[in-house]
Design a protein around this motif. Sequence first.
Motif, mmCIF file in Angstrom:
data_model
loop_
_atom_site.group_PDB
_atom_site.id
_atom_site.type_symbol
_atom_site.label_atom_id
_atom_site.label_comp_id
_atom_site.label_asym_id
_atom_site.label_seq_id
_atom_site.Cartn_x
_atom_site.Cartn_y
_atom_site.Cartn_z
ATOM 1 N N GLU A 189 0.958 -1.439 -0.013
ATOM 2 C CA GLU A 189 -0.098 0.101 -0.044
ATOM 3 C C GLU A 189 0.905 1.223 -0.180
ATOM 4 O O GLU A 189 2.088 1.382 0.612
ATOM 5 N N SER A 190 0.283 2.368 -0.607
ATOM 6 C CA SER A 190 1.034 3.442 -0.357
ATOM 7 C C SER A 190 1.242 4.026 0.895
ATOM 8 O O SER A 190 0.371 3.935 1.784
ATOM 9 N N VAL A 191 2.311 5.040 1.087
ATOM 10 C CA VAL A 191 2.309 5.735 2.143
ATOM 11 C C VAL A 191 1.303 6.509 2.459
ATOM 12 O O VAL A 191 0.772 6.924 3.458
ATOM 13 N N LEU A 192 0.696 7.246 1.388
ATOM 14 C CA LEU A 192 -0.278 8.127 1.564
ATOM 15 C C LEU A 192 -1.601 7.213 2.217
ATOM 16 O O LEU A 192 -2.321 7.746 2.966
ATOM 17 N N ALA A 193 -1.800 5.905 1.689
ATOM 18 C CA ALA A 193 -2.951 5.165 2.386
ATOM 19 C C ALA A 193 -2.724 4.913 3.720
ATOM 20 O O ALA A 193 -3.701 4.823 4.615
ATOM 21 N N GLY A 194 -1.207 4.579 4.099
ATOM 22 C CA GLY A 194 -0.938 4.413 5.504
ATOM 23 C C GLY A 194 -1.318 5.637 6.300
ATOM 24 O O GLY A 194 -1.818 5.636 7.341
ATOM 25 N N ALA A 195 -0.986 6.897 5.834
ATOM 26 C CA ALA A 195 -1.228 8.302 6.356
ATOM 27 C C ALA A 195 -2.734 8.279 6.715
ATOM 28 O O ALA A 195 -3.260 8.782 7.756
ATOM 29 N N GLN A 196 -3.560 7.966 5.797
ATOM 30 C CA GLN A 196 -4.952 8.132 5.806
ATOM 31 C C GLN A 196 -5.473 7.381 6.913
ATOM 32 O O GLN A 196 -6.534 7.431 7.604
ATOM 33 N N ASP B 33 4.177 8.180 11.989
ATOM 34 C CA ASP B 33 3.878 9.484 11.349
ATOM 35 C C ASP B 33 5.209 9.992 11.109
ATOM 36 O O ASP B 33 5.324 10.916 10.222
ATOM 37 N N ARG B 34 6.075 9.858 12.049
ATOM 38 C CA ARG B 34 7.676 10.695 11.765
ATOM 39 C C ARG B 34 8.172 10.129 10.656
ATOM 40 O O ARG B 34 8.942 10.942 9.819
ATOM 41 N N ASP B 35 8.154 8.898 10.499
ATOM 42 C CA ASP B 35 8.848 8.177 9.161
ATOM 43 C C ASP B 35 8.232 8.966 7.950
ATOM 44 O O ASP B 35 8.749 9.160 7.073
ATOM 45 N N ILE B 36 6.809 9.083 7.933
ATOM 46 C CA ILE B 36 6.324 9.758 6.646
ATOM 47 C C ILE B 36 6.893 11.217 6.565
ATOM 48 O O ILE B 36 7.076 11.690 5.446
ATOM 49 N N LYS C 98 11.243 10.711 6.128
ATOM 50 C CA LYS C 98 11.649 9.706 5.033
ATOM 51 C C LYS C 98 10.832 9.759 3.964
ATOM 52 O O LYS C 98 11.404 9.486 2.603
ATOM 53 N N VAL C 99 9.630 10.367 4.084
ATOM 54 C CA VAL C 99 8.823 10.671 2.571
ATOM 55 C C VAL C 99 8.983 12.044 2.214
ATOM 56 O O VAL C 99 9.604 12.494 1.117
ATOM 57 N N LEU C 100 8.056 12.782 2.968
ATOM 58 C CA LEU C 100 8.041 14.256 2.445
ATOM 59 C C LEU C 100 9.166 14.872 2.705
ATOM 60 O O LEU C 100 9.698 15.677 1.833
ATOM 61 N N GLY C 101 9.956 14.831 3.792
ATOM 62 C CA GLY C 101 11.221 15.701 4.125
ATOM 63 C C GLY C 101 12.098 15.393 3.017
ATOM 64 O O GLY C 101 13.153 16.046 2.617
ATOM 65 N N ALA C 102 12.173 13.983 2.485
ATOM 66 C CA ALA C 102 13.244 13.501 1.254
ATOM 67 C C ALA C 102 12.514 13.767 -0.012
ATOM 68 O O ALA C 102 13.320 13.543 -1.030
ATOM 69 N N GLU D 228 2.118 8.953 -2.559
ATOM 70 C CA GLU D 228 1.219 8.253 -3.333
ATOM 71 C C GLU D 228 1.759 7.051 -4.063
ATOM 72 O O GLU D 228 1.305 6.017 -4.051
ATOM 73 N N SER D 229 3.175 7.365 -4.582
ATOM 74 C CA SER D 229 3.746 6.316 -5.151
ATOM 75 C C SER D 229 4.861 5.523 -4.335
ATOM 76 O O SER D 229 5.305 4.459 -4.864
ATOM 77 N N THR D 230 5.268 6.017 -3.068
ATOM 78 C CA THR D 230 6.072 5.389 -2.201
ATOM 79 C C THR D 230 5.434 4.214 -1.584
ATOM 80 O O THR D 230 4.054 4.566 -0.813
ATOM 81 N N LYS D 231 5.705 3.091 -1.559
ATOM 82 C CA LYS D 231 5.116 1.904 -0.677
ATOM 83 C C LYS D 231 5.518 1.864 0.488
ATOM 84 O O LYS D 231 6.661 2.022 1.048
ATOM 85 N N ALA D 232 4.616 1.471 1.536
ATOM 86 C CA ALA D 232 4.777 1.652 2.858
ATOM 87 C C ALA D 232 5.898 0.521 3.378
ATOM 88 O O ALA D 232 6.694 0.862 4.159
#
Length: 139
Positions: A19-26, A51-54, A57-61, A66-70
């Motif tokens: 699943e996408s990180v976005l789905a995880g965040a939701q 939430d810190r990983d998101i 490791k995702v937004l900050g990077a 939506e395309s990064t997998k959990a």
Amino acid sequence: MATARDIMTPDATCVGADESVLAGAQKLTTLGVGALPICGTDNKLKGMLTDRDIVVKVLGAGKDPESTKAGELAQGEAVTIGADDSVEEVLATMKNHKVRRLPVIDGHDLVGIVALADAARALPDSKAGELIDALSSDR
């Protein structure tokens, strides 16, 4: 003697590794939690999504949530505790691995999560203070 099963939050919801990180965040938002277990298609625990990983490791990077997998955020083997392990073992595991959320396993099945707050409520004040101090230092 209290066990991990006695203090855990049961029925942990997983985010799929595919699943996408976005789905995880939701899911984090819907459930009002700060972390979810990452489970593979084999239903085995692969790691934890926080939430810190998101953010880091995702937004900050600069990655696309939506395309990064959990599963890409799962790091090595997840630290877990057995459902029938003592609260003292929960404390030691959290301190030794410096984790604030500990998935609880019964056999190979994820049955819940012990969060720092769960552990602190189950411990005498002095032990809760030691745990919080250990997890707050050397981050």
